[in-house]
Design a protein around this motif. Structure first.
Motif, PDB file in Angstrom:
ATOM      1  N   THR A 157      -7.234  25.409  -5.882  1.00 42.88           N
ATOM      2  CA  THR A 157      -7.288  24.508  -4.947  1.00 42.88           C
ATOM      3  C   THR A 157      -8.106  24.958  -3.746  1.00 42.88           C
ATOM      4  O   THR A 157      -8.849  24.238  -3.114  1.00 42.88           O
ATOM      5  N   THR A 158      -7.858  26.294  -3.244  1.00 45.04           N
ATOM      6  CA  THR A 158      -8.350  26.630  -1.817  1.00 45.04           C
ATOM      7  C   THR A 158      -9.993  27.120  -2.028  1.00 45.04           C
ATOM      8  O   THR A 158     -10.695  26.640  -1.248  1.00 45.04           O
ATOM      9  N   MET A 159     -10.255  27.645  -3.087  1.00 45.17           N
ATOM     10  CA  MET A 159     -11.733  28.103  -3.332  1.00 45.17           C
ATOM     11  C   MET A 159     -12.456  26.654  -3.570  1.00 45.17           C
ATOM     12  O   MET A 159     -13.576  26.497  -3.165  1.00 45.17           O
ATOM     13  N   GLN A 160     -11.840  25.707  -4.272  1.00 45.20           N
ATOM     14  CA  GLN A 160     -12.573  24.382  -4.400  1.00 45.20           C
ATOM     15  C   GLN A 160     -12.946  23.794  -3.362  1.00 45.20           C
ATOM     16  O   GLN A 160     -14.131  23.261  -2.852  1.00 45.20           O
ATOM     17  N   ALA A 161     -11.945  23.965  -2.243  1.00 42.30           N
ATOM     18  CA  ALA A 161     -11.981  23.090  -0.957  1.00 42.30           C
ATOM     19  C   ALA A 161     -13.110  23.847  -0.333  1.00 42.30           C
ATOM     20  O   ALA A 161     -14.018  23.188   0.297  1.00 42.30           O
ATOM     21  N   LEU A 162     -13.172  25.290  -0.097  1.00 47.35           N
ATOM     22  CA  LEU A 162     -14.006  25.738   0.583  1.00 47.35           C
ATOM     23  C   LEU A 162     -15.477  25.823   0.136  1.00 47.35           C
ATOM     24  O   LEU A 162     -16.545  25.332   0.725  1.00 47.35           O
ATOM     25  N   ALA A 163     -15.656  25.920  -1.307  1.00 49.01           N
ATOM     26  CA  ALA A 163     -16.871  25.843  -1.925  1.00 49.01           C
ATOM     27  C   ALA A 163     -17.448  24.362  -1.904  1.00 49.01           C
ATOM     28  O   ALA A 163     -18.667  24.353  -1.863  1.00 49.01           O
ATOM     29  N   SER A 164     -16.638  23.440  -1.543  1.00 51.39           N
ATOM     30  CA  SER A 164     -17.154  21.845  -1.776  1.00 51.39           C
ATOM     31  C   SER A 164     -18.067  21.705  -0.326  1.00 51.39           C
ATOM     32  O   SER A 164     -18.801  20.988  -0.327  1.00 51.39           O
ATOM     33  N   THR A 165     -17.803  22.541   0.566  1.00 46.70           N
ATOM     34  CA  THR A 165     -18.681  22.383   1.723  1.00 46.70           C
ATOM     35  C   THR A 165     -19.870  23.193   2.180  1.00 46.70           C
ATOM     36  O   THR A 165     -20.805  23.086   2.765  1.00 46.70           O
ATOM     37  N   LEU A 166     -20.188  23.964   0.774  1.00 45.11           N
ATOM     38  CA  LEU A 166     -21.331  24.897   0.693  1.00 45.11           C
ATOM     39  C   LEU A 166     -22.307  24.291   0.134  1.00 45.11           C
ATOM     40  O   LEU A 166     -22.342  23.602  -0.896  1.00 45.11           O
TER      41      LEU A 166
END
Length: 115
Positions: free
Chosen positions: A86-95
């Motif tokens: 969940t955390t990595m998906q949220a962060l990566a979605s902004t890249l």
């Protein structure tokens, strides 16, 4: 004569492949300096010695010296939802793709265990 060309081609191909695998070569795909700024958030978890994620519980890997292709493919998989966290998906979605290449170049430049 044809055999010499094939041998020469293989030698040149091997040299080029070897150069691509050098840690500094990753900068051709992304900017190490831009990646340094963009990876600031990543360092909060991926640069802490012995850091463990709360749930699910596992050791957070240090990324210094990791192959840039692996970092980029992992971030793209988190971004697309193909890789679950969940955390990595949220962060990566902004890249953007450029952000991912820059971050991958930065971590690859740090050497094994580097931040």
């Amino acid at each position: 004569m044809r055999r010499k060309t094939m041998i020469g081609g293989r030698l040149i191909g091997g040299v080029v492949l070897g150069l691509l695998l050098l840690p500094g070569a990753s900068s051709a795909q992304g900017s190490i300096e831009s990646g340094r700024a963009k990876a600031y958030t990543c360092l909060g978890c991926h640069a802490v010695e012995g850091y463990r994620n709360a749930y699910p519980s596992y050791r957070v890997p240090k990324l210094g010296g990791q192959h840039p292709e692996y970092i980029a493919s992992s971030l793209k998989a988190y971004r697309s939802g193909d890789r679950q966290h969940t955390t990595m998906q949220a962060l990566a979605s902004t890249l953007s793709d450029e952000d991912i290449q820059d971050i991958a170049a930065y971590f690859a430049s740090r050497g094994p265990g580097g931040q």
